[in-house]
Design a protein around this motif. Structure first.
Motif, PDB file in Angstrom:
ATOM      1  N   SER A  98     -12.008  -8.361   9.390  1.00  0.00           N
ATOM      2  CA  SER A  98     -12.842  -8.895   8.313  1.00  0.00           C
ATOM      3  C   SER A  98     -12.137 -10.008   7.556  1.00  0.00           C
ATOM      4  O   SER A  98     -12.744 -11.037   7.216  1.00  0.00           O
ATOM      5  CB  SER A  98     -13.234  -7.781   7.347  1.00  0.00           C
ATOM      6  OG  SER A  98     -12.087  -7.175   6.770  1.00  0.00           O
ATOM      7  N   ARG A  99     -10.850  -9.852   7.293  1.00  0.00           N
ATOM      8  CA  ARG A  99     -10.120 -10.846   6.515  1.00  0.00           C
ATOM      9  C   ARG A  99      -9.897 -12.137   7.321  1.00  0.00           C
ATOM     10  O   ARG A  99     -10.032 -13.236   6.798  1.00  0.00           O
ATOM     11  CB  ARG A  99      -8.780 -10.279   6.044  1.00  0.00           C
ATOM     12  CG  ARG A  99      -8.926  -9.063   5.138  1.00  0.00           C
ATOM     13  CD  ARG A  99      -7.597  -8.580   4.658  1.00  0.00           C
ATOM     14  NE  ARG A  99      -7.119  -9.385   3.539  1.00  0.00           N
ATOM     15  CZ  ARG A  99      -5.836  -9.578   3.266  1.00  0.00           C
ATOM     16  NH1 ARG A  99      -4.902  -9.087   4.061  1.00  0.00           N
ATOM     17  NH2 ARG A  99      -5.476 -10.300   2.226  1.00  0.00           N
ATOM     18  N   LYS A 123      -4.971  -3.148   9.251  1.00  0.00           N
ATOM     19  CA  LYS A 123      -6.101  -2.305   8.879  1.00  0.00           C
ATOM     20  C   LYS A 123      -7.378  -3.109   8.663  1.00  0.00           C
ATOM     21  O   LYS A 123      -8.453  -2.750   9.160  1.00  0.00           O
ATOM     22  CB  LYS A 123      -5.757  -1.504   7.615  1.00  0.00           C
ATOM     23  CG  LYS A 123      -6.856  -0.554   7.187  1.00  0.00           C
ATOM     24  CD  LYS A 123      -6.440   0.238   5.951  1.00  0.00           C
ATOM     25  CE  LYS A 123      -7.547   1.182   5.523  1.00  0.00           C
ATOM     26  NZ  LYS A 123      -7.182   1.963   4.303  1.00  0.00           N
ATOM     27  N   ASN A 124      -7.266  -4.198   7.908  1.00  0.00           N
ATOM     28  CA  ASN A 124      -8.443  -5.018   7.571  1.00  0.00           C
ATOM     29  C   ASN A 124      -8.401  -6.378   8.250  1.00  0.00           C
ATOM     30  O   ASN A 124      -8.974  -7.338   7.744  1.00  0.00           O
ATOM     31  CB  ASN A 124      -8.532  -5.208   6.055  1.00  0.00           C
ATOM     32  CG  ASN A 124      -8.573  -3.890   5.304  1.00  0.00           C
ATOM     33  OD1 ASN A 124      -9.391  -3.036   5.599  1.00  0.00           O
ATOM     34  ND2 ASN A 124      -7.663  -3.730   4.340  1.00  0.00           N
ATOM     35  N   GLN A 166      -5.167  -7.809  -1.104  1.00  0.00           N
ATOM     36  CA  GLN A 166      -5.828  -7.445   0.144  1.00  0.00           C
ATOM     37  C   GLN A 166      -7.328  -7.740   0.129  1.00  0.00           C
ATOM     38  O   GLN A 166      -8.025  -7.426   1.094  1.00  0.00           O
ATOM     39  CB  GLN A 166      -5.623  -5.941   0.406  1.00  0.00           C
ATOM     40  CG  GLN A 166      -4.173  -5.526   0.555  1.00  0.00           C
ATOM     41  CD  GLN A 166      -3.535  -6.096   1.810  1.00  0.00           C
ATOM     42  OE1 GLN A 166      -4.157  -6.122   2.860  1.00  0.00           O
ATOM     43  NE2 GLN A 166      -2.304  -6.563   1.699  1.00  0.00           N
TER      44      GLN A 166
END
Length: 218
Positions: free
Chosen positions: A39-40, A35-36, A111
């Motif tokens: 960016s991560r 999902k992220n 997260q």
């Protein structure tokens, strides 16, 4: 700067792409945080590259200062002998690295982006002391007497190359998705159990590069 040193620097940069921690964390994020992921992952890679880039600048300025201060004592031939001896030590020591099947790859506990930045700092702390190709590249750059504006972009490009495999893994996942998931899982398992073997090979190759670079200057 001659073509020969560019070849040596390129070879050292390619060796640094074998970082088991950077690739391991990248695979962990790809396989567990879809999902992220973007960016991560980019926050992680930016943190690692920025810290290594800063370390490179500090080392270059420090080594250049030492060489300029003691230029009458440490002539190029003595510096070449030191680099040659370091190469011999690394090459010899590479055959005595004990096997370690325990994974040293850090994993984020939350997260958040902040957690990823902490993992990036942790990666730097784990690998900075063993970044032998990077240290060797900095050592070779100091022998060229290049001005600041020439070696700065070289260090920047070096660090981009260092994180390039992680970017390629990310791109491959975005393009092929679940088709390459089994391959990524197998790769993560192999990296987790072969970090000591990777270090051994890196030490061996760095030692050979340093020996061949300095043999004509002894």
């Amino acid at each position: 700067m001659g073509t020969d040193i560019l070849i040596y620097l390129g070879g050292l940069a390619l060796l640094d792409t074998l970082s088991p921690t950077i690739i391991g964390v990248t695979l962990f994020l790809i396989l567990t945080d879809k999902k992220n992921l973007t960016s991560r992952l980019f926050a992680y890679l930016f943190t690692v590259a920025l810290l290594y880039f800063s370390l490179g600048i500090i080392m270059m300025l420090g080594l250049n200062f030492i060489i300029e201060t003691f230029s009458n004592i440490f002539q190029n031939k003595i510096v070449s002998w030191v680099i040659f001896i370091v190469g011999v030590i690394l090459f010899t020591a590479s055959f005595f690295i004990p096997a370690n099947k325990q994974s040293n790859i850090p994993k984020p506990k939350t997260q958040s982006i902040f957690s990823i930045i902490i993992i990036g700092i942790t990666t730097f702390m784990i690998e900075a002391g063993m970044a032998l190709p990077y240290f060797a590249a900095i050592g070779l750059l100091t022998t060229t007497n290049m001005p600041f504006y020439q070696w700065l972009p070289i260090i920047a490009v070096y660090n981009i190359i260092m994180v390039l495999p992680a970017l390629l893994l990310f791109l491959g996942y975005k393009l092929f998705g679940k088709w390459i998931n089994p391959t990524l899982v197998n790769l993560r398992n192999k990296i987790s159990s072969s970090s000591s073997s990777t270090l051994s090979w890196i030490m061996c190759i760095v030692g050979v590069i340093l020996i061949f670079y300095t043999k004509d200057y002894l």
